[in-house]
Scaffold this active site. Structure first.
Site, mmCIF file in Angstrom:
data_model
loop_
_atom_site.group_PDB
_atom_site.id
_atom_site.type_symbol
_atom_site.label_atom_id
_atom_site.label_comp_id
_atom_site.label_asym_id
_atom_site.label_seq_id
_atom_site.Cartn_x
_atom_site.Cartn_y
_atom_site.Cartn_z
ATOM 1 N N GLU A 116 0.794 -1.347 -0.141
ATOM 2 C CA GLU A 116 -0.085 -0.011 -0.032
ATOM 3 C C GLU A 116 0.765 1.310 0.050
ATOM 4 O OE1 GLU A 116 -3.684 -0.450 2.407
ATOM 5 O OE2 GLU A 116 -2.555 -1.867 3.443
ATOM 6 N N SER A 140 -6.590 -2.197 1.856
ATOM 7 C CA SER A 140 -6.895 -1.624 0.512
ATOM 8 C C SER A 140 -7.492 -2.400 -0.557
ATOM 9 C CB SER A 140 -5.660 -0.670 -0.108
ATOM 10 O OG SER A 140 -5.322 0.318 0.755
ATOM 11 N N TYR A 142 -9.350 4.027 -4.933
ATOM 12 C CA TYR A 142 -8.256 4.959 -4.908
ATOM 13 C C TYR A 142 -8.325 5.782 -6.579
ATOM 14 C CZ TYR A 142 -7.064 3.016 -0.506
ATOM 15 O OH TYR A 142 -6.988 2.705 0.707
ATOM 16 N N ARG A 158 -11.376 3.451 11.190
ATOM 17 C CA ARG A 158 -12.785 3.424 10.398
ATOM 18 C C ARG A 158 -13.252 1.839 10.431
ATOM 19 N NH1 ARG A 158 -10.901 3.464 5.019
ATOM 20 N NH2 ARG A 158 -11.687 1.628 4.770
ATOM 21 N N ASP A 214 -15.513 -1.231 8.685
ATOM 22 C CA ASP A 214 -16.351 -1.328 7.546
ATOM 23 C C ASP A 214 -17.400 -2.363 7.823
ATOM 24 O OD1 ASP A 214 -14.497 0.451 6.108
ATOM 25 O OD2 ASP A 214 -13.315 -1.074 5.385
ATOM 26 N N GLU A 244 -14.219 -5.447 8.741
ATOM 27 C CA GLU A 244 -12.874 -5.159 9.120
ATOM 28 C C GLU A 244 -12.855 -3.777 9.943
ATOM 29 O OE1 GLU A 244 -9.833 -4.229 6.362
ATOM 30 O OE2 GLU A 244 -11.148 -5.111 5.037
ATOM 31 N N ASN A 275 -9.994 -0.407 10.502
ATOM 32 C CA ASN A 275 -8.837 0.093 9.621
ATOM 33 C C ASN A 275 -8.250 0.963 10.752
ATOM 34 O OD1 ASN A 275 -8.909 -0.670 6.767
ATOM 35 N ND2 ASN A 275 -11.047 -0.416 7.290
ATOM 36 N N GLY A 279 -6.874 5.564 4.920
ATOM 37 C CA GLY A 279 -6.363 6.457 4.013
ATOM 38 C C GLY A 279 -6.714 7.866 4.334
#
Length: 314
Positions: A27, A158, A224, A263, A265, A278, A280, A284
């Site tokens: 990443e 990612s 992205y 974050r 998800d 998951e 994070n 990002g």
């Protein structure tokens, strides 16, 4: 409207801030973009910040940290070596404060399997899964979980190395492909409902975002590069569902031991309700990223967001 800036007194309290980005993980390209944005935001907010591209040009990251003159670190490394507790441990040994989750929570958040085990043990909802090895009967695994399935490297972010599979041949190939990135592979039941993401800042959920992509799932390109991914604050949930989702995300964040910011998800399954995918711990911060988007919806500028995160290191 005046741009957000810290006072000279707070600038002095922060001292010299090293924004650590880049790294050597899969990443790296995303981290370079995130790091540039964070550095710009901190400097615009009157913080004495400078960037350190760890592992840039094959540099030795330990040597880079020893040679850098800094009082605290803003971590915006993604993936292994930066998001998994490794760099957090180095900074602990150096006695340097840093942003975000500590060593244990960072390691657990990066390990999708361990994270799911913790959630499941705590009674939090997460899709059923298996972790195949060389002795696993894949036909039996598929019979137990049912197609379609999603195959993921256990320690990547990612959406790198992820595949949706609908038959045995695809499953075998997807596991092989995921093993290119990680020896541990997670095979998870497919959730066909809408996907949501919830940024958590200082333990509190920010506005919910529903993700919509024409891709089969929210993959690396959708995250992205694509311009056709849509992000909806008009998410279609009832007030009760939104409240439930925010509370679930805060619980999931806390259960893993996360702190500062991150974050979560989540997907909404028609039969099973919300399902945690998951967490994070260093999401990002690019121009396509979700945490700045949610913060903006909550009335926080990017500069105020990065300073709020930085305050967590005091």
């Amino acid at each position: 409207m005046n741009a957000f800036k810290v006072t000279d007194q707070e600038r002095s309290r922060f001292g010299r801030v090293a924004v650590l980005f880049g790294g050597s993980s899969a990443e790296r390209s995303v981290s370079l973009k995130s790091g540039a944005e964070v550095l710009r935001g901190l400097q615009a907010a009157n913080v004495d910040a400078f960037g350190v591209d760890l592992c840039g040009d094959d540099a030795d990251p330990l040597q880079q940290l020893q040679q850098a003159d800094f009082d605290r670190a803003f971590l915006i490394l993604h993936g292994r070596g930066g998001e998994d507790g490794t760099i957090q441990g180095v900074l602990e040994i150096m006695g340097k404060p840093y942003t975000g989750s500590g060593v244990m929570a960072s390691a657990l958040g990066m390990d999708k399997v361990k994270c799911k085990q913790i959630w499941a043990a705590a009674g939090l909802p997460t899709p059923v899964y298996a972790v195949p090895n060389e002795t696993t009967d894949l036909n039996q695994l598929a019979a137990d979980l049912g197609f379609p399935l999603i195959v993921k490297p256990a320690h990547e972010g990612s959406s790198i190395g992820m595949s949706k599979v609908t038959n045995g041949l695809e499953l075998t190939q997807a596991i092989t492909d995921a093993q290119e990135f990680d020896r541990a592979v997670l095979v998870e039941s497919w959730i066909s409902g809408p996907e949501f993401t919830v940024a958590v800042l200082d333990g509190t959920a920010l506005p919910v975002i529903r993700l919509e992509t024409p891709h089969e799932f929210y993959d690396f390109d959708a995250k992205y590069q694509a311009n056709d991914t849509q992000y909806h604050f008009d998410h279609g949930l009832t007030a009760d569902q939104e409240s439930e989702l925010k509370e679930l995300s805060e619980q999931a964040f806390e259960m893993v031991g996360c702190s500062g910011w991150g974050r979560v998800d989540v997907m909404l399954d028609e039969q099973r309700g919300f399902q945690l995918l998951e967490v994070n711990t260093l999401p990002g911060m690019t121009d396509h990223s979700l945490v700045p988007m949610a913060a903006k919806e909550a009335g926080k500028s990017f500069e105020e967001l990065v300073v709020t995160i930085l305050r967590g290191s005091l």
